[in-house]
Design a protein around this motif. Structure first.
Motif, PDB file in Angstrom:
ATOM      1  N   THR A  76       0.846  -1.198   0.000  1.00  0.00           N
ATOM      2  CA  THR A  76       0.000   0.000   0.000  1.00  0.00           C
ATOM      3  C   THR A  76       0.878   1.243   0.000  1.00  0.00           C
ATOM      4  OG1 THR A  76      -1.586  -1.247   1.309  1.00  0.00           O
ATOM      5  CG2 THR A  76      -1.925   1.134   1.182  1.00  0.00           C
ATOM      6  N   GLU A  97       2.411   1.781  -3.421  1.00  0.00           N
ATOM      7  CA  GLU A  97       1.441   2.290  -4.392  1.00  0.00           C
ATOM      8  C   GLU A  97       1.150   3.777  -4.152  1.00  0.00           C
ATOM      9  OE1 GLU A  97      -1.654  -0.581  -3.948  1.00  0.00           O
ATOM     10  OE2 GLU A  97      -0.454  -2.099  -4.987  1.00  0.00           O
ATOM     11  N   GLU A  98       1.106   4.173  -2.881  1.00  0.00           N
ATOM     12  CA  GLU A  98       0.860   5.584  -2.559  1.00  0.00           C
ATOM     13  C   GLU A  98       1.970   6.467  -3.134  1.00  0.00           C
ATOM     14  OE1 GLU A  98      -1.527   4.886   1.648  1.00  0.00           O
ATOM     15  OE2 GLU A  98       0.592   5.459   1.673  1.00  0.00           O
ATOM     16  N   ARG A 134       4.935  -7.652 -11.581  1.00  0.00           N
ATOM     17  CA  ARG A 134       4.764  -7.734 -10.118  1.00  0.00           C
ATOM     18  C   ARG A 134       4.639  -9.207  -9.761  1.00  0.00           C
ATOM     19  NH1 ARG A 134       0.682  -4.259  -6.284  1.00  0.00           N
ATOM     20  NH2 ARG A 134       0.853  -5.579  -4.442  1.00  0.00           N
TER      21      ARG A 134
END
Lengths: 367, 329
Positions: free
Chosen positions: A174, A177-178, A191
């Protein structure tokens, strides 16, 4: 005769009472529950608890008896560990939960019996449980931001992640991705999971190198980064992609070897410290001594987490890190010191860091 | 006179042991509990009893189902997989605000899933005549694969009422798992008073002779796999109501212990001989061994070795007795 006996008895009584008074110092029995053996990180974690316990005994004039339950087991087995610690009547519990949700109710039972519970490494949504962890998302954002900046915000990258579905991996990805959302010029072209395993990481990276025409960057982490570096050294492409690294001694040593051949080589190692165990013990002992946690310091998804600051970021050139709020931190080049430390450590040792008693006390209400 | 009575009393013991193969296990369990009690004062207090039984119950249900398969001459290596699958169903389909109706419906669905899994095993073993160990090992991956499909990462949370009911003794006196164990014993008692008893034991010991005397061996064996699937689903219900959540790998480490418990309980892996009672005792033995090692604070590095050695000794005891008896003769 009788007088003599009385005198002897009196002396004995005084001696016994005297010893009693001396040894009346507080004893804390502290249970440790760990469900995964055979990882150097966990070994360091337990070692840190033992070392800090000895230090606290000296500093505070207390006795700390550690009851260590540590074996490879599933959630049911770890529940049995915790129940045994409760039944043994320990004063406090430090747990690294294999399945935080499955242990939640049993840890709540411990708290309900007046036994403070500290969960390290994983956050538990349990009433009264205090989590002492690093912020896994922030941990991942630092190296992701570094990678994006190194690439100048442009290029094709691959992500090699840990166990899909593991809470720490989810939090880390997460975070990645941020960060990547800030760089539209960066395209994720692959990935794959490397299972937090060096050999698997190496295999996955080799496959990427063979199948993808262009890779400018690799974001990876714990254990797998060494595999990625090995894959790069083996394939030795004309232009190496820029890859994030890790903070284990063997990786740092290999980093040093690569730099000797190619002085331009750069990577980053963000320490995920087994030292949180030591921090957790200090928090627990503070609680046992009746200190109160400052409610302002509690954060996290369940509002019961004390986030331990990341102790160390290893870089070979100064790196100015910008977090999601726009705050800047400068990580100064410290690779040479890290290399010197790593050279003396066993290969699977993780460079470590832990809070001082003063830093832990800052989590508590001042007296 | 005396020389005559002595052998006849040993013979009576021998008879009792061969009629109730779990007597050895019971003695072993009592010895372990005495040791455990000497290390743990509160072993027989309610909190400890309730906790131990709660942790052991899923393993006991798995072992009970496994016993019936083994007695009929088979083996079920998929019980852990079935447990994971049903655990995933329960954890994902019962939200924390579920109604009683929803709760019961989902439990029924997961029991049906367990039966379906058992039917697949039974079909492979009895009608396709595949090797039980290979068939069920292969299907275990189907079931754990389904578990991962339904619930890719650990999670889900049952209503607090459900877990509170299951985890707390009724009337502060009777642990819920104890009632379930009584239920298993009643089931076994009733089963062994029906004609199915002859069918079950006959299919295991001398399958061809049994077939010749009219025992529907294939159907009996198929039924044991159905029962094993059902018990694995019940084990999942017990696990899920206990910890209130799901994990697609919940059963990964539970299959082999279920077989070990069956053997510890005196059931012969060759089939035809055994008892569910023994298997329940077998699970309690395994649990008590680990508790004794924990309370004795055996160094953590030698614990897996000690654990394994004690289990091997426990498994060998009946064999040693039999050897001594043969040598006396």
């Amino acid at each position: 005769m009788r007088h003599k006996m009385l005198v002897v008895a009196a002396i004995l009584a005084i001696v016994v009472l005297g010893i009693g008074a001396v040894s009346a110092q507080e004893t804390y029995t502290i249970g440790i529950s760990n469900s995964f053996v055979g990882s150097e990180w966990r070994t360091q974690m337990i070692q840190n608890i033992e070392d800090t316990a000895a230090e606290l005994e000296e500093a505070l004039g207390i006795d700390i008896e550690l009851v260590i339950e540590s074996e490879d087991t599933d959630a049911a087995g770890q529940e049995q560990q915790i129940l045994n610690l409760i039944n043994r009547g320990v004063d406090g519990i430090i747990v690294n939960p294999g399945d935080a949700e499955a242990l939640r109710l049993t840890l709540e039972d411990a708290v309900a019996q007046g036994i403070p519970v500290i969960s390290i490494d994983q956050e538990v949504d349990g009433e009264g449980v205090v989590n002492v962890v690093i912020d896994q998302s922030e941990w991942a954002r630092i190296s992701a931001r570094w990678l994006a900046e190194q690439l100048g915000g442009e290029g094709k990258i691959v992500l090699i992640e840990g166990f899909v579905g593991h809470p720490a991996n989810t939090a880390r990805m997460t975070g990645v991705e941020e960060v990547l959302a800030d760089y539209p010029g960066i395209e994720v072209v692959g990935r794959e999971t490397g299972s937090w395993d060096q050999a698997t990481g190496q295999q996955v990276m080799s496959d990427f190198l063979a199948s993808l025409p262009e890779i400018d960057g690799v974001w990876t982490q714990d254990g797998m980064a060494f595999g990625v570096l090995n894959a790069l050294r083996t394939a030795n492409p004309d232009v190496w992609p820029i890859a994030s690294g890790e903070a284990r001694a063997d990786f740092i040593q290999a980093w040093g070897e690569v730099v000797e051949e190619n002085p331009d080589f750069q990577t980053i190692g963000v320490v995920n410290p087994p030292g949180v165990a030591s921090d957790g013990l200090r928090v627990l002992v503070n609680l046992l001594q009746g200190k109160m946690i400052d409610a302002e310091q509690l954060a996290g998804p369940y509002g019961n987490t004390l986030y331990v600051p990341l102790p160390l970021v290893i870089v070979s050139e100064d790196f100015t890190y910008t977090d999601m709020e726009g705050n800047e931190t400068v990580f100064e080049a410290n690779f040479d010191e890290a290399l010197a430390e790593a050279a003396e450590m066993p290969s699977a040792y993780t460079l470590d860091g832990m809070l001082t008693q003063e830093e832990v006390d800052a989590f508590f209400v001042a007296e | 006179m005396t020389t005559r009575t002595a052998p006849s009393s040993t013979r009576q013991f021998g008879k009792a042991f061969s009629r109730y193969p779990w007597l050895y296990s019971l003695i072993m369990l009592v010895v372990l509990l005495v040791i455990n009690r000497s290390l743990q004062d509160n072993l027989f207090e309610l909190f400890a009893v309730n906790g131990n039984l709660r942790v052991w119950l899923p393993a006991m249900l798995l072992a009970a189902g496994q016993t019936m398969v083994v007695i009929a001459g088979g083996i079920d290596m998929s019980v852990g997989g079935i447990l994971s699958m049903c655990n995933a169903i329960l954890a994902t389909q019962i939200p924390s605000d579920a109604t009683a109706e929803r709760f019961i419906t989902v439990i029924a669905i997961s029991l049906l899933a367990g039966l379906a899994a058992g039917a697949l095993n039974g079909f492979g073993v009895t009608y396709l005549r595949l090797q039980p160990i290979v068939t069920t090992y292969a299907t275990s991956f189907i079931f754990s694969g389904i578990a991962l499909q339904i619930l890719p990462e650990p999670g889900g949370r049952l209503p607090r009422d459900v877990t509170t009911f299951f985890r707390n003794p009724i009337g502060d006196a009777v642990p819920v798992p104890a009632l379930v164990i009584v239920g298993i014993l009643i089931f076994w008692y009733v089963l062994t008073r029906t004609r199915f008893r002859q069918y079950l034991f006959g299919s295991g010991s001398k399958a061809e002779a049994a077939y010749a005397t009219g025992v529907p061996v294939s159907r009996v064996r198929f039924t044991t796999y159905l029962l094993s699937g059902l018990f694995a689903a019940l084990a999942a219900v017990a696990l899920t109501m206990g910890n209130g959540t799901g994990n697609p790998r919940a059963g990964d480490l539970m299959t082999l212990p279920s077989v070990v418990a069956v053997v510890l309980g005196g059931t012969a892996l060759s089939g035809g001989r055994g008892s569910v009672i023994g298997s329940l005792i077998g699970v309690a033995i395994l649990g008590s061994i680990s508790n004794v090692l924990s309370f004795a604070q055996i160094d953590r590095w030698v614990r897996p070795l000690t654990d394994a050695l004690i289990i091997v000794v426990a498994l060998a005891v009946p064999g040693v007795f039999a050897l001594v008896r043969r040598m006396r003769r």
